[in-house]
Scaffold this active site. Structure first.
Site, mmCIF file in Angstrom:
data_model
loop_
_atom_site.group_PDB
_atom_site.id
_atom_site.type_symbol
_atom_site.label_atom_id
_atom_site.label_comp_id
_atom_site.label_asym_id
_atom_site.label_seq_id
_atom_site.Cartn_x
_atom_site.Cartn_y
_atom_site.Cartn_z
ATOM 1 N N ASP A 281 0.818 -1.207 0.000
ATOM 2 C CA ASP A 281 0.000 0.000 0.000
ATOM 3 C C ASP A 281 0.853 1.259 0.000
ATOM 4 O OD1 ASP A 281 -2.319 1.508 0.158
ATOM 5 O OD2 ASP A 281 -2.587 1.216 2.306
ATOM 6 N N ASP A 332 -10.448 4.558 -1.492
ATOM 7 C CA ASP A 332 -11.134 3.717 -0.516
ATOM 8 C C ASP A 332 -12.653 3.842 -0.646
ATOM 9 O OD1 ASP A 332 -8.653 3.039 0.386
ATOM 10 O OD2 ASP A 332 -8.795 4.091 2.288
#
Length: 519
Positions: A281, A332
């Site tokens: 990430d 997200d």
């Protein structure tokens, strides 16, 4: 022929608004009236993928998902050298050195009958031949995740029966990290929250599940924990109140890739723990760091699914897709229609890069009880919106990673996650991603080919103007003649149609069907 007035949630019952949540900590949403998935029968039914990839000499970890009465006894045909099978648990293990494709007949028997199905095991360089199905800790626990919560959800994955439908990965997200150390000078778990990852991994594997972990090439993670690089050879990172206050805007980010990389050390530690999945990430995602991690994972001796997060740059996807298994196509997700809707008809440009071993990822799922570490609550998506969510993710053949509390699964959520005809679209061996074949105002139709020659089609109504008739034209599918249309959520044939199929689709809802040639 036209299907009139199909109700909400596949448009087969009347439209009712989801109850408003007034107390996010304790509210319960009763969507039981919207359940469409028929109850499974007592006889065994073999579910999950029909194809599984493993690299030569690497451990085989595959549990045959079977629903129906327990216990189940298994039988298999001839196995390749090195492959083992447990007839009581339905688990493949061992390792196969010789590359090739091995077709194995599986039989499952219980007190109500038996089922048979072939499984194709492909030994070669390509793994993750169908999208991963499992769970990730972030959308429920965020920075509050602990080893106890991980194991509680793993046990619930089994006791709820989700494991019987192909759900297998138990993935830890950010903030598990402590300091560097141990045999490999790798990141060790925070001893307060994850006292024994090795023990947890062993327990998860013993359940027939798999375990995933999180890292970043930055010197610190989004959650302000140690990353995979450092500005010193010791690999230390000190969290301070000042760093915690810095906005997470990439133009202002203090996060960076350090002068010293610890990729090899960390991967050796993950392999020792038995890790099966890595979420990597950072932003922007770039090729050098991706390739470095890919090579280290390939040399680890284990098949570790390699997932890139977040917001993969489309300009680089041609190169990045060759050295990763999944990649986030955006930011997200949250449990709101505002967050879900833009992901429905926007994934077509990514479709050429999807296929066996390589999957586009519009982010984790937001059904069930979520909360991001606080205010745990049932998903704010209405029942229709949840049907749309699951239908679209299955049609698009993307990773299915639950972000909810598996210990608090209600009957409606379970019905969403255990419909094997719907899940089969996601796990289809052909590996096609559905694309938009028709737009009708705000509404639209997504479709794809399946391995057995049939078509999977979703008629979506994401608009805000109530129920709308959506038309599936045979010409858009490039077919002619008569086809049997099957309602996949209800697992019921609707009849034989020629030329077109029409349905009244509820606001924010979907009608999910398959088409097979009529004889």
């Amino acid at each position: 022929m036209t299907i009139k007035k199909l109700p909400a949630c596949l448009a087969l019952i009347c439209v009712l608004a989801a109850p408003e949540i007034t107390n996010a900590q304790t509210a319960v949403t009763d969507n039981s009236a919207y359940i469409l998935t028929p109850k499974a029968g007592p006889e065994p039914h073999i579910n999950g993928p029909k194809i599984f990839g493993v690299r030569p000499g690497h451990p085989v970890l595959f549990t045959v998902p079977v629903s129906g009465n327990k216990p189940v006894q298994f039988e298999v045909g001839k196995l390749p050298k090195g492959l083992r099978f447990d007839k009581n648990t339905g688990r493949f293990s061992g390792a196969v050195d010789k590359p090739g494709t091995y077709e194995i007949k599986i039989t499952a028997k219980n007190n109500a009958g038996k089922a048979e199905r072939p499984l194709k095991i492909v030994v070669g360089e390509n793994i993750c031949l169908t999208p991963p199905m499992g769970w990730n800790s972030w959308n429920i626990y965020a920075t509050k995740v602990t080893e106890d919560l991980l194991l509680a959800n793993a046990r619930a994955m089994v006791t709820s029966g989700l494991i019987d439908h192909g759900w297998s990965y138990m993935n830890i997200d950010d903030v598990w990290q402590g300091e560097r150390g141990g045999e490999f000078h790798a990141i060790q778990p925070n001893p307060q929250t994850f006292p024994d990852i090795q023990k947890a991994s062993n327990e998860i594997h013993a359940m027939g599940l798999k375990i995933g972990i999180y890292s970043t090439p930055w010197i610190e993670s989004y959650g302000h924990h140690v990353g995979g690089s450092a500005d010193n050879p010791e690999g230390t990172f000190v969290r301070t109140p000042e760093t915690d206050k810095v906005p997470r805007n990439k133009k202002l980010f203090p996060y960076k890739i350090g002068s010293y990389m610890f990729v090899d050390q960390d991967v050796k530690q993950w392999a020792q723990w038995g890790v099966d999945y890595l979420k990597y990430d950072w932003n922007p995602i770039e090729l050098p760091e991706t390739k470095q991690m890919f090579d280290a994972l390939r040399a680890s001796g284990r098949d570790i699914v390699f997932s890139l997060s977040n917001s993969t740059p489309f300009a680089s996807i041609g190169d990045l897709s060759k050295v990763s298994n999944t990649w986030r196509t955006g930011g997200d997700i949250r449990d709101s229609w505002k967050s879900l809707k833009p992901r429905l008809f926007s994934q077509d440009k990514w479709e050429p890069y999807a296929g066996q071993g390589h999957w586009n990822d519009p982010d984790m799922m937001v059904v069930g009880v979520v909360g991001w570490g606080k205010d745990y609550h049932p998903s704010n998506l209405t029942a229709d919106e949840q049907y749309t969510h699951v239908s679209a993710w299955c049609l698009m053949s993307v990773p299915l990673l639950l972000g909810c509390d598996l210990t608090k699964l209600d009957a409606f959520t379970l019905s969403l996650l255990t419909n094997d005809e719907v899940l089969a679209l996601n796990q289809d061996a052909l590996g096609k991603q559905a694309t938009v074949i028709s737009r009708q105002g705000d509404a639209g139709v997504m479709a794809k080919d399946l391995e057995d020659g049939s078509k999977a089609v979703g008629l979506f109504n994401p608009g805000d103007e109530g129920t709308k008739q959506v038309v599936l034209n045979w010409a858009d599918l490039k077919i002619t003649g008569k086809y049997i249309v099957r309602d996949l959520w209800r697992q019921k044939d609707l009849g034989t149609f020629e030329g077109e199929f029409k349905a009244d689709v509820a606001q924010h809802g979907v009608v999910l069907v398959s088409l097979r040639k009529a004889k």
